[in-house]
Design a protein around this motif. Sequence first.
Motif, PDB file in Angstrom:
ATOM      1  N   ALA A  73       0.804  -1.223   0.000  1.00  0.00           N
ATOM      2  CA  ALA A  73       0.000   0.000   0.000  1.00  0.00           C
ATOM      3  C   ALA A  73       0.839   1.276   0.000  1.00  0.00           C
ATOM      4  O   ALA A  73       0.323   2.343  -0.310  1.00  0.00           O
ATOM      5  CB  ALA A  73      -0.930   0.005   1.222  1.00  0.00           C
ATOM      6  N   PHE A  74       2.127   1.161   0.352  1.00  0.00           N
ATOM      7  CA  PHE A  74       2.949   2.354   0.491  1.00  0.00           C
ATOM      8  C   PHE A  74       3.972   2.491  -0.623  1.00  0.00           C
ATOM      9  O   PHE A  74       4.597   1.529  -1.035  1.00  0.00           O
ATOM     10  CB  PHE A  74       3.688   2.335   1.832  1.00  0.00           C
ATOM     11  N   SER A  75       4.161   3.716  -1.055  1.00  0.00           N
ATOM     12  CA  SER A  75       5.205   4.029  -2.010  1.00  0.00           C
ATOM     13  C   SER A  75       6.520   4.246  -1.273  1.00  0.00           C
ATOM     14  O   SER A  75       7.588   3.904  -1.779  1.00  0.00           O
ATOM     15  CB  SER A  75       4.816   5.295  -2.780  1.00  0.00           C
ATOM     16  N   MET A  76       6.419   4.830  -0.073  1.00  0.00           N
ATOM     17  CA  MET A  76       7.581   5.054   0.783  1.00  0.00           C
ATOM     18  C   MET A  76       7.136   4.850   2.224  1.00  0.00           C
ATOM     19  O   MET A  76       5.986   5.154   2.569  1.00  0.00           O
ATOM     20  CB  MET A  76       8.112   6.488   0.630  1.00  0.00           C
ATOM     21  N   GLN A  77       8.056   4.351   3.046  1.00  0.00           N
ATOM     22  CA  GLN A  77       7.754   4.200   4.467  1.00  0.00           C
ATOM     23  C   GLN A  77       9.030   4.308   5.278  1.00  0.00           C
ATOM     24  O   GLN A  77      10.121   4.073   4.771  1.00  0.00           O
ATOM     25  CB  GLN A  77       7.055   2.877   4.739  1.00  0.00           C
ATOM     26  N   TRP A  78       8.878   4.693   6.534  1.00  0.00           N
ATOM     27  CA  TRP A  78      10.016   4.810   7.431  1.00  0.00           C
ATOM     28  C   TRP A  78       9.534   4.733   8.874  1.00  0.00           C
ATOM     29  O   TRP A  78       8.337   4.788   9.139  1.00  0.00           O
ATOM     30  CB  TRP A  78      10.798   6.102   7.188  1.00  0.00           C
ATOM     31  N   LYS A  79      10.487   4.604   9.766  1.00  0.00           N
ATOM     32  CA  LYS A  79      10.198   4.562  11.189  1.00  0.00           C
ATOM     33  C   LYS A  79      11.070   5.598  11.878  1.00  0.00           C
ATOM     34  O   LYS A  79      12.270   5.676  11.631  1.00  0.00           O
ATOM     35  CB  LYS A  79      10.487   3.174  11.757  1.00  0.00           C
ATOM     36  N   ILE A  83       7.718   5.321  15.716  1.00  0.00           N
ATOM     37  CA  ILE A  83       6.449   5.551  15.015  1.00  0.00           C
ATOM     38  C   ILE A  83       6.676   5.225  13.545  1.00  0.00           C
ATOM     39  O   ILE A  83       7.671   5.630  12.953  1.00  0.00           O
ATOM     40  CB  ILE A  83       5.992   7.019  15.169  1.00  0.00           C
ATOM     41  N   HIS A  84       5.740   4.474  12.952  1.00  0.00           N
ATOM     42  CA  HIS A  84       5.815   4.118  11.531  1.00  0.00           C
ATOM     43  C   HIS A  84       5.046   5.160  10.711  1.00  0.00           C
ATOM     44  O   HIS A  84       3.952   5.584  11.102  1.00  0.00           O
ATOM     45  CB  HIS A  84       5.200   2.737  11.288  1.00  0.00           C
TER      46      HIS A  84
END
Length: 188
Positions: A73-79, A83-84
């Motif tokens: 579902a995500f194009s970009m993600q980080w933590k 927190i995500h």
Amino acid sequence: MTTEPKRGSLFLLIGNSGSGKDSLIRWALQNWPKNKVPPLVPTRVITRPPSPETEEFKSVSEAEFQKLAETGAFSMQWKSYDIHYGIPKEIETALAQGRSVLVNVSRQIVEEARTKFPNVYVIFVYVPFHITEARIRARAREQGKDLEERIERARQNQTYPSADFVIDNSGNLETAGNQLLNFLLNHS
């Protein structure tokens, strides 16, 4: 011979907690010229309780976030700070259709985004440390260790040398907002 349609520009707005990134985005959209298509500002997915008074996002549990990530579902993600954060895949469609995208992100994903997408512009929102610290404390979103971590990170990250543009948001929001708006209009 067919030519590929012009891809949209991806504007990554980065800066310390309390630098006013979401306020700048709101200001730019509210003052966007009526005769131009505004950039898409995707709703970020975040694993923390809602805070509608400061920013709009979709609040989800860690389990929900992981399920979304696993389904692509995500194009970009980080933590960050346990927190995500996720940027929905919809930005890829908008960019492919020639629409610009403006998103508040962490500096930790800038290089990934520059590799993944053409036409990426990094905009760093600068605020002197003493103002940033006061804003972080005033918003009262974090407490204890979390608060001190954000303040220390702000102290250590007062610049971003590889930014394409720097906005000073230490004073009047309209002044900084105009800087953002003009940059977006000139690079969309």
